[in-house]
Design a protein around this motif. Sequence first.
Motif, PDB file in Angstrom:
ATOM      1  N   ILE A 191      -0.697   0.793   4.014  1.00 24.66           N
ATOM      2  CA  ILE A 191       0.192   0.415   2.905  1.00 24.66           C
ATOM      3  C   ILE A 191      -0.620   0.458   1.614  1.00 24.66           C
ATOM      4  O   ILE A 191      -1.740  -0.063   1.567  1.00 24.66           O
ATOM      5  N   VAL A 192      -0.068   1.083   0.583  1.00 27.78           N
ATOM      6  CA  VAL A 192      -0.731   1.109  -0.725  1.00 27.78           C
ATOM      7  C   VAL A 192       0.286   0.739  -1.799  1.00 27.78           C
ATOM      8  O   VAL A 192       1.490   0.759  -1.552  1.00 27.78           O
ATOM      9  N   HIS A 193      -0.229   0.398  -2.991  1.00 31.89           N
ATOM     10  CA  HIS A 193       0.708   0.163  -4.095  1.00 31.89           C
ATOM     11  C   HIS A 193       1.156   1.501  -4.678  1.00 31.89           C
ATOM     12  O   HIS A 193       0.662   2.572  -4.317  1.00 31.89           O
ATOM     13  N   GLN A 194       2.137   1.419  -5.582  1.00 31.51           N
ATOM     14  CA  GLN A 194       2.771   2.641  -6.085  1.00 31.51           C
ATOM     15  C   GLN A 194       1.803   3.577  -6.793  1.00 31.51           C
ATOM     16  O   GLN A 194       1.946   4.798  -6.683  1.00 31.51           O
ATOM     17  N   VAL A 220      10.653  -0.157   4.331  1.00 30.38           N
ATOM     18  CA  VAL A 220      11.742   0.772   4.012  1.00 30.38           C
ATOM     19  C   VAL A 220      11.146   2.067   3.489  1.00 30.38           C
ATOM     20  O   VAL A 220      10.006   2.098   3.029  1.00 30.38           O
ATOM     21  N   ASN A 221      11.955   3.122   3.535  1.00 27.47           N
ATOM     22  CA  ASN A 221      11.510   4.402   2.983  1.00 27.47           C
ATOM     23  C   ASN A 221      11.959   4.523   1.516  1.00 27.47           C
ATOM     24  O   ASN A 221      12.508   3.574   0.940  1.00 27.47           O
ATOM     25  N   ALA A 222      11.736   5.702   0.937  1.00 20.42           N
ATOM     26  CA  ALA A 222      12.033   5.883  -0.486  1.00 20.42           C
ATOM     27  C   ALA A 222      13.533   5.789  -0.768  1.00 20.42           C
ATOM     28  O   ALA A 222      13.940   5.540  -1.900  1.00 20.42           O
ATOM     29  N   PHE A 226       1.077   7.512  -5.571  1.00 27.62           N
ATOM     30  CA  PHE A 226       1.235   8.734  -6.370  1.00 27.62           C
ATOM     31  C   PHE A 226      -0.106   9.406  -6.666  1.00 27.62           C
ATOM     32  O   PHE A 226      -0.142  10.605  -6.962  1.00 27.62           O
ATOM     33  N   GLU A 245       6.879   7.530  -0.736  1.00 29.91           N
ATOM     34  CA  GLU A 245       6.229   7.285  -2.024  1.00 29.91           C
ATOM     35  C   GLU A 245       6.274   5.822  -2.472  1.00 29.91           C
ATOM     36  O   GLU A 245       5.565   5.426  -3.389  1.00 29.91           O
ATOM     37  N   ASN A 246       7.097   4.994  -1.810  1.00 26.97           N
ATOM     38  CA  ASN A 246       7.062   3.572  -2.140  1.00 26.97           C
ATOM     39  C   ASN A 246       5.841   2.871  -1.552  1.00 26.97           C
ATOM     40  O   ASN A 246       5.693   1.666  -1.733  1.00 26.97           O
ATOM     41  N   LYS A 265      15.249   3.436   0.505  1.00 26.86           N
ATOM     42  CA  LYS A 265      15.480   2.005   0.755  1.00 26.86           C
ATOM     43  C   LYS A 265      16.099   1.754   2.119  1.00 26.86           C
ATOM     44  O   LYS A 265      16.725   0.714   2.349  1.00 26.86           O
ATOM     45  N   ILE A 296       3.987   3.894   1.759  1.00 26.43           N
ATOM     46  CA  ILE A 296       3.687   3.963   3.192  1.00 26.43           C
ATOM     47  C   ILE A 296       3.018   5.296   3.510  1.00 26.43           C
ATOM     48  O   ILE A 296       3.524   6.360   3.157  1.00 26.43           O
TER      49      ILE A 296
END
Lengths: 221, 221
Positions: B84-87, B69-71, B91, B49-50, B73, B52
């Motif tokens: 890759i997307v922004h937060q 990194v994953n959620a 969501f 969810e960060n 960290k 990826i």
Amino acid sequence: MLNKRVDALSRALSVVKSGDTILVGGFGDIGVPLQLVHALAELDVRDLTLVSNNAGTGEIGLSRLFKNRQVSRVIASFPTQAGADHFKAAYERGEVQVELVPQGTLAERLRAGGSGVAAFFTPTAYGTELANGKEVRMIDGRGYVYERAIVGDVALVKARLADRYGNLRYRLASRNFNPLMAMAARHTIAEVTQIVDAGVIDPDDVHTPGVFVDQVVECGA
Amino acid sequence: MSKGWSDADLAARVAETIPNGACVNLGIGLPTTIVRYVPAGREIIFHSENGIIGMGPDPVPGKEDPDVVNAGKKPVTLIAGAAIVHQADSFSLIRSGRLDYSVLGGLQVSEQGDLANWKVPGTKGVGGVGGAMDLVAGARNVFVMMRHTDKNGAPKLLKRCTFPLTGVACVTTVFTDYGVFDCQNGRFIVRELAPGISVEDVERATEASLDFGQARKVARS
């Protein structure tokens, strides 16, 4: 000639006033504009409202703002991650009020703030204590929670590349909240690894257009 | 042989359930181990969810990229074909029904499908919610992976949750060391019992309403 480059962190941060709402990009310590945050910790500004997913770990990043007692309010999804000792101490001293927001709702509130949208309804947190006191509405048979946009006074973001127009390009998962924070503040300062000549970042590759960015500071990796 | 599934058995059992082509988010802790048990020939898109989409296995030591990194960290890798997307977009994927499965840990699940997994009442501090409430509100299927009872042997499948809720009526299936339990119409349908686990074992360790109608009582190897 338009040039948003600023050479001194302290000069870039001179816009920050006590009582401001500061948006800080990053997820954990990844994509946090550490140099800007550390420079902010050197300034005599306090009573800040901090909007960020986390609240710093160890002795670096946002931890310094809590250690210096510069923060009175936090809007975050996970301020209590392992190592967030300075945040936890400030909270236990009763210095800091916390508004806990689900991560996706935090992101959407920032997107709304950066998009001229005042509020929205989301299914997240419906029926939970994080919806207490909020308006709820049934839409097509499902419960939704009313959430307001977040707009900051100043955003501090981290990018890999910038040009003199303030166009930004992020690197991999350090993008996270940065583009949203950049758009959701009245004044946005970007800490970047490298400032390149205009045109080096291909127009197709600009993640945040410079119109959303006021100042860029080159800080290396 | 000890009774019931080990953590590794459980991870393999969940992995077996997830079909080819699914988009899946794995929660911090036990669920992240599911990556290791994806059956050969099956391709699953792992979302973090960060930001990826297309998360790969753990990096080779020394080859970690601080920006990947994953959620939790923790360093991860990207598959060829990752995005890759922004937060906020991350969501959007979750809430709009593009996430096929969210696999999370659980503290309590009620027979109505309510989940409590983010906060234990009475613990000191403000707590942290992260993306859990967004995941359970948005994912098409919510899988909870947990021990059948708490460390004192008290049931975690309850008539009503007593801990603060993460979401209401959101859980699809619960996987425990005792078996597989589908949450439907106010009861848990026992779909499968783990090796050495009897109907009586489950009844003794469960407060919620159970339906053994479809249970396969044959031990799995």
